[in-house]
Design a protein around this motif. Structure first.
Motif, PDB file in Angstrom:
ATOM      1  N   SER A 257       0.856  -1.108   0.067  1.00  0.00           N
ATOM      2  CA  SER A 257       0.072   0.027   0.054  1.00  0.00           C
ATOM      3  C   SER A 257       0.694   1.212  -0.143  1.00  0.00           C
ATOM      4  O   SER A 257       0.667   2.108  -0.725  1.00  0.00           O
ATOM      5  CB  SER A 257      -0.947   0.003   1.237  1.00  0.00           C
ATOM      6  OG  SER A 257      -1.589   1.246   1.233  1.00  0.00           O
ATOM      7  N   VAL A 258       1.950   1.249   0.898  1.00  0.00           N
ATOM      8  CA  VAL A 258       2.509   2.564   0.876  1.00  0.00           C
ATOM      9  C   VAL A 258       3.454   2.459  -0.376  1.00  0.00           C
ATOM     10  O   VAL A 258       3.789   3.716  -1.009  1.00  0.00           O
ATOM     11  CB  VAL A 258       3.637   2.330   2.312  1.00  0.00           C
ATOM     12  CG1 VAL A 258       4.849   3.457   2.076  1.00  0.00           C
ATOM     13  CG2 VAL A 258       3.052   2.224   3.288  1.00  0.00           C
ATOM     14  N   TYR A 259       3.899   1.372  -0.776  1.00  0.00           N
ATOM     15  CA  TYR A 259       4.896   1.409  -2.114  1.00  0.00           C
ATOM     16  C   TYR A 259       4.027   1.879  -3.441  1.00  0.00           C
ATOM     17  O   TYR A 259       4.416   2.568  -4.265  1.00  0.00           O
ATOM     18  CB  TYR A 259       5.143  -0.205  -2.440  1.00  0.00           C
ATOM     19  CG  TYR A 259       6.128  -0.223  -3.422  1.00  0.00           C
ATOM     20  CD1 TYR A 259       7.609  -0.093  -3.585  1.00  0.00           C
ATOM     21  CD2 TYR A 259       5.514  -0.562  -4.850  1.00  0.00           C
ATOM     22  CE1 TYR A 259       8.490   0.123  -4.652  1.00  0.00           C
ATOM     23  CE2 TYR A 259       6.507  -0.998  -5.969  1.00  0.00           C
ATOM     24  CZ  TYR A 259       7.840  -0.540  -5.964  1.00  0.00           C
ATOM     25  OH  TYR A 259       8.485  -0.679  -6.830  1.00  0.00           O
ATOM     26  N   CYS A 260       2.589   1.884  -3.272  1.00  0.00           N
ATOM     27  CA  CYS A 260       2.026   2.197  -4.390  1.00  0.00           C
ATOM     28  C   CYS A 260       1.675   3.387  -4.380  1.00  0.00           C
ATOM     29  O   CYS A 260       1.656   4.156  -5.735  1.00  0.00           O
ATOM     30  CB  CYS A 260       0.507   1.461  -4.113  1.00  0.00           C
ATOM     31  SG  CYS A 260       0.178  -0.198  -4.599  1.00  0.00           S
ATOM     32  N   PHE A 261       1.870   4.120  -3.441  1.00  0.00           N
ATOM     33  CA  PHE A 261       1.921   5.783  -3.635  1.00  0.00           C
ATOM     34  C   PHE A 261       3.029   6.395  -4.052  1.00  0.00           C
ATOM     35  O   PHE A 261       3.306   7.629  -4.308  1.00  0.00           O
ATOM     36  CB  PHE A 261       1.453   6.390  -2.037  1.00  0.00           C
ATOM     37  CG  PHE A 261       0.262   6.122  -1.598  1.00  0.00           C
ATOM     38  CD1 PHE A 261      -0.816   7.246  -1.876  1.00  0.00           C
ATOM     39  CD2 PHE A 261      -0.447   5.060  -1.107  1.00  0.00           C
ATOM     40  CE1 PHE A 261      -2.147   7.220  -1.716  1.00  0.00           C
ATOM     41  CE2 PHE A 261      -1.718   4.969  -0.901  1.00  0.00           C
ATOM     42  CZ  PHE A 261      -2.563   6.039  -1.094  1.00  0.00           C
ATOM     43  N   THR A 262       4.052   5.716  -4.169  1.00  0.00           N
ATOM     44  CA  THR A 262       5.522   6.217  -4.641  1.00  0.00           C
ATOM     45  C   THR A 262       5.669   5.852  -6.242  1.00  0.00           C
ATOM     46  O   THR A 262       6.615   6.435  -6.699  1.00  0.00           O
ATOM     47  CB  THR A 262       6.567   5.536  -3.990  1.00  0.00           C
ATOM     48  OG1 THR A 262       6.807   4.074  -4.210  1.00  0.00           O
ATOM     49  CG2 THR A 262       6.606   5.555  -2.622  1.00  0.00           C
ATOM     50  N   LEU A 263       4.592   5.329  -6.702  1.00  0.00           N
ATOM     51  CA  LEU A 263       4.700   4.662  -8.396  1.00  0.00           C
ATOM     52  C   LEU A 263       4.291   6.137  -8.849  1.00  0.00           C
ATOM     53  O   LEU A 263       3.763   7.062  -8.497  1.00  0.00           O
ATOM     54  CB  LEU A 263       3.580   3.696  -8.449  1.00  0.00           C
ATOM     55  CG  LEU A 263       4.008   2.457  -7.808  1.00  0.00           C
ATOM     56  CD1 LEU A 263       2.915   1.273  -8.147  1.00  0.00           C
ATOM     57  CD2 LEU A 263       5.340   1.863  -8.642  1.00  0.00           C
ATOM     58  N   PRO A 264       4.601   5.944 -10.524  1.00  0.00           N
ATOM     59  CA  PRO A 264       4.405   7.213 -11.244  1.00  0.00           C
ATOM     60  C   PRO A 264       2.962   7.438 -11.280  1.00  0.00           C
ATOM     61  O   PRO A 264       2.139   6.563 -11.256  1.00  0.00           O
ATOM     62  CB  PRO A 264       4.981   6.910 -12.519  1.00  0.00           C
ATOM     63  CG  PRO A 264       6.107   5.968 -12.038  1.00  0.00           C
ATOM     64  CD  PRO A 264       5.608   5.193 -10.954  1.00  0.00           C
ATOM     65  N   LEU A 265       2.576   8.732 -11.658  1.00  0.00           N
ATOM     66  CA  LEU A 265       0.990   8.988 -11.628  1.00  0.00           C
ATOM     67  C   LEU A 265       0.470   8.386 -12.845  1.00  0.00           C
ATOM     68  O   LEU A 265       0.895   8.434 -13.891  1.00  0.00           O
ATOM     69  CB  LEU A 265       1.117  10.690 -11.668  1.00  0.00           C
ATOM     70  CG  LEU A 265      -0.468  11.053 -11.859  1.00  0.00           C
ATOM     71  CD1 LEU A 265      -1.424  10.734 -10.519  1.00  0.00           C
ATOM     72  CD2 LEU A 265      -0.509  12.530 -12.186  1.00  0.00           C
ATOM     73  N   CYS A 266      -0.793   7.732 -12.741  1.00  0.00           N
ATOM     74  CA  CYS A 266      -1.531   7.382 -13.696  1.00  0.00           C
ATOM     75  C   CYS A 266      -2.973   8.273 -13.745  1.00  0.00           C
ATOM     76  O   CYS A 266      -3.865   8.072 -13.126  1.00  0.00           O
ATOM     77  CB  CYS A 266      -1.871   5.713 -13.506  1.00  0.00           C
ATOM     78  SG  CYS A 266      -0.668   4.765 -13.361  1.00  0.00           S
ATOM     79  N   PRO A 267      -2.754   9.291 -14.794  1.00  0.00           N
ATOM     80  CA  PRO A 267      -3.911  10.293 -14.540  1.00  0.00           C
ATOM     81  C   PRO A 267      -5.146   9.570 -14.819  1.00  0.00           C
ATOM     82  O   PRO A 267      -5.442   8.738 -15.651  1.00  0.00           O
ATOM     83  CB  PRO A 267      -3.394  11.404 -15.567  1.00  0.00           C
ATOM     84  CG  PRO A 267      -2.599  10.624 -16.426  1.00  0.00           C
ATOM     85  CD  PRO A 267      -1.934   9.480 -15.749  1.00  0.00           C
ATOM     86  N   THR A 268      -6.324  10.260 -14.477  1.00  0.00           N
ATOM     87  CA  THR A 268      -7.608   9.760 -14.631  1.00  0.00           C
ATOM     88  C   THR A 268      -7.970  10.627 -16.161  1.00  0.00           C
ATOM     89  O   THR A 268      -7.284  11.379 -16.502  1.00  0.00           O
ATOM     90  CB  THR A 268      -8.625  10.182 -13.590  1.00  0.00           C
ATOM     91  OG1 THR A 268      -8.510  11.897 -13.416  1.00  0.00           O
ATOM     92  CG2 THR A 268      -8.415   9.631 -12.296  1.00  0.00           C
ATOM     93  N   CYS A 269      -9.082   9.827 -16.628  1.00  0.00           N
ATOM     94  CA  CYS A 269      -9.497  10.277 -17.913  1.00  0.00           C
ATOM     95  C   CYS A 269     -11.136  10.309 -18.182  1.00  0.00           C
ATOM     96  O   CYS A 269     -11.677   9.563 -18.607  1.00  0.00           O
ATOM     97  CB  CYS A 269      -8.914   9.621 -19.253  1.00  0.00           C
ATOM     98  SG  CYS A 269      -9.018   7.963 -18.807  1.00  0.00           S
ATOM     99  N   ALA A 270     -11.460  11.414 -17.316  1.00  0.00           N
ATOM    100  CA  ALA A 270     -12.971  11.303 -17.076  1.00  0.00           C
ATOM    101  C   ALA A 270     -13.929  11.247 -18.539  1.00  0.00           C
ATOM    102  O   ALA A 270     -14.788  10.681 -18.604  1.00  0.00           O
ATOM    103  CB  ALA A 270     -13.509  12.370 -16.012  1.00  0.00           C
ATOM    104  N   GLU A 271     -13.189  11.815 -19.416  1.00  0.00           N
ATOM    105  CA  GLU A 271     -14.034  12.153 -20.692  1.00  0.00           C
ATOM    106  C   GLU A 271     -14.095  11.023 -21.533  1.00  0.00           C
ATOM    107  O   GLU A 271     -14.822  10.747 -22.249  1.00  0.00           O
ATOM    108  CB  GLU A 271     -13.224  13.330 -21.461  1.00  0.00           C
ATOM    109  CG  GLU A 271     -11.994  12.858 -22.025  1.00  0.00           C
ATOM    110  CD  GLU A 271     -10.753  13.009 -21.171  1.00  0.00           C
ATOM    111  OE1 GLU A 271     -11.057  13.279 -19.914  1.00  0.00           O
ATOM    112  OE2 GLU A 271      -9.774  12.958 -21.601  1.00  0.00           O
ATOM    113  N   LYS A 272     -13.306  10.092 -21.012  1.00  0.00           N
ATOM    114  CA  LYS A 272     -13.247   8.728 -21.795  1.00  0.00           C
ATOM    115  C   LYS A 272     -13.759   7.489 -20.799  1.00  0.00           C
ATOM    116  O   LYS A 272     -13.673   6.264 -21.076  1.00  0.00           O
ATOM    117  CB  LYS A 272     -11.939   8.272 -22.261  1.00  0.00           C
ATOM    118  CG  LYS A 272     -11.359   9.349 -23.106  1.00  0.00           C
ATOM    119  CD  LYS A 272      -9.829   8.764 -23.943  1.00  0.00           C
ATOM    120  CE  LYS A 272      -9.485   9.826 -24.797  1.00  0.00           C
ATOM    121  NZ  LYS A 272      -7.947   9.504 -25.350  1.00  0.00           N
TER     122      LYS A 272
END
Length: 440
Positions: free
Chosen positions: A176-191
């Motif tokens: 759980s802690v490790y996941c917060f250090t991963l690169p951002l995966c942006p949301t895409c609400a329009e899709k």
């Protein structure tokens, strides 16, 4: 290389969390008097898989970045599993609180399987890395993590106690802690997909096509075999410690180590799939998988962990598992990809998973629970009614031991017979023409 290493660590921990208890949970439940509910615990994984991955997927699409949502889900799953472990540590273990906390845990863990794949794909694409060539070697380390956690639970003795859940919860908190250090995966609400699209409802139109309807129905039938040995292999092997004339053997004391050979075989058999598909075609490859399930269960019915021949039969069964699992799941997924339109391909894969790991696994484990309760647990209950609970370290008398051993054998032969019937029906009903030149 840095990004691939980060994702490899994520996959290792993702499946180590599961491997810490999946194949040994049945032994723990049997030890605390919940043997008659083992199938229900495993069926719950299938039940929550019917809707939770889709719901969490929509949240990741619209509102919360996937890597952060992955961390949140693992945190909640770990907390609830820790609570289940606490309840399982009580002198008198009650079904309701243990099952409730376990259900909440898997409700948040099961979506992380798809979510971790999404995170990996997103991060690889952002860094200009080809997902087709880069992801499989990363994913293999997930199976390695599963095996390492299994062996740790085995050799620490966790496999027979609530500590396997604590071990899994600790791994989940670390991840759980490790996941917060991963690169951002942006949301895409329009899709973002609608709930109906995420649930794959559009793809259910494929049932109007006879060949796809037949394929999905057989996928569910074969999916009924998927979780049976995960649920009952450890209680079966470990249970020989309580049978007259079998107790104390290495195999009975190290059930998880023996079962881990299945995951090793699974890892290696993935490499055979391209050759097998090119040479035999999808129908024959799936028939080979079904035949492997027949052998998997049949060899369990003939084997035991306490004699030379008996343990050899179990080892062969573990090796066969790789063919049974991989040839069905991977070839089935490829068939769906090949036979469906690009506009519903992802949804069609969702239907395939729904039929196998959802409905199939749920029905199969509940059915297996009914069979084993009737043929095995009934004799254990009879003994308890006559003489009280079996003393710590003691074995059942010869007459009860013989009944329990026979009950296990008959149960495995019933499962083997079911797989054989499915294989024969599939051979005659499912129509497919193999075209080697169409397989790259």
């Amino acid at each position: 290389m840095y990004i691939k290493t980060r994702l490899t660590v994520m996959n290792f921990l993702q499946y180590a969390v599961w491997g810490a208890y999946l194949t040994s949970m049945g032994a723990f439940l049997a030890n605390v008097g919940l043997a008659e509910n083992i199938g229900l615990f495993f069926a719950t994984q299938g039940f929550v898989s019917l809707f939770m991955p889709a719901v969490i997927g929509i949240v990741a699409d619209r509102w919360i970045a996937a890597e952060k949502l992955l961390g949140i889900c693992h945190f909640l799953a770990a907390v609830f599993l820790g609570a289940a472990a606490y309840m399982g540590a009580q002198p008198q273990v009650a079904f309701a609180p243990v099952y409730t906390f376990y259900t909440l845990s898997v409700a948040f863990y099961m979506p992380t399987i798809a979510l971790s794949n999404s995170v990996a794909y997103s991060v690889l694409r952002q860094n200009g890395v080809d997902t087709v060539s880069a992801f499989p070697p990363i994913r293999v380390f997930g199976t390695v993590g599963f095996i390492c956690a299994m062996l740790t639970s085995n050799f620490t003795g966790f496999q027979n106690t609530y500590m396997q859940w604590n071990f899994s919860a600790i791994l989940g908190l670390i991840l759980s802690v490790y996941c917060f250090t991963l690169p951002l995966c942006p949301t895409c609400a329009e899709k973002a997909k609608s709930l109906a699209e995420a649930l794959g409802l559009k793809a259910f139109a494929l049932f109007k096509e006879k060949k796809m309807a037949v394929f999905f129905i057989f996928s569910m039938l074969l999916g009924m075999s998927l979780q049976i040995t995960n649920a009952y292999a450890n209680p079966f092997i470990n249970g020989f410690n309580m049978l007259d004339g079998f107790s104390g053997s290495w195999g009975a004391n190290n059930a998880n180590a023996l079962i881990s050979l299945s995951q090793v075989s699974e890892t290696l058999c993935i490499l055979l799939i391209p050759f097998a598909l090119k040479r035999f075609g999808i129908k024959k490859v799936m028939l080979i998988s079904m035949g492997a399930w027949v052998l998997r269960f049949g060899l369990f019915g003939l084997g035991n962990p306490s004699t030379g021949v008996g343990i050899a039969l179990l080892i062969v069964s573990m090796i066969v598992y790789g063919v049974a699992f991989d040839f069905f799941n991977v070839s089935g997924s490829l068939y769906v990809d090949k036979e469906t339109d690009a506009s519903i391909r992802s949804s069609a894969q969702g239907v395939f998973m729904l039929m196998t790991n959802g409905f199939g696994a749920m029905i199969g484990t509940l059915g297996a629970q009914w069979v084993i309760n009737k043929l095995v647990n009934v004799h254990i209950a009879d003994y308890a009614a006559q003489y009280g609970a079996l003393a710590q370290g003691a074995t059942y008398p010869a007459d009860f031991s013989a009944l329990i051993e026979k009950g296990w054998s008959c149960s495995w032969f019933i499962f083997s017979g079911f797989a054989l019937v499915v294989m024969v029906l599939f051979a005659f009903i499912f129509k497919y023409k193999h075209e080697p030149e169409a397989i790259k």
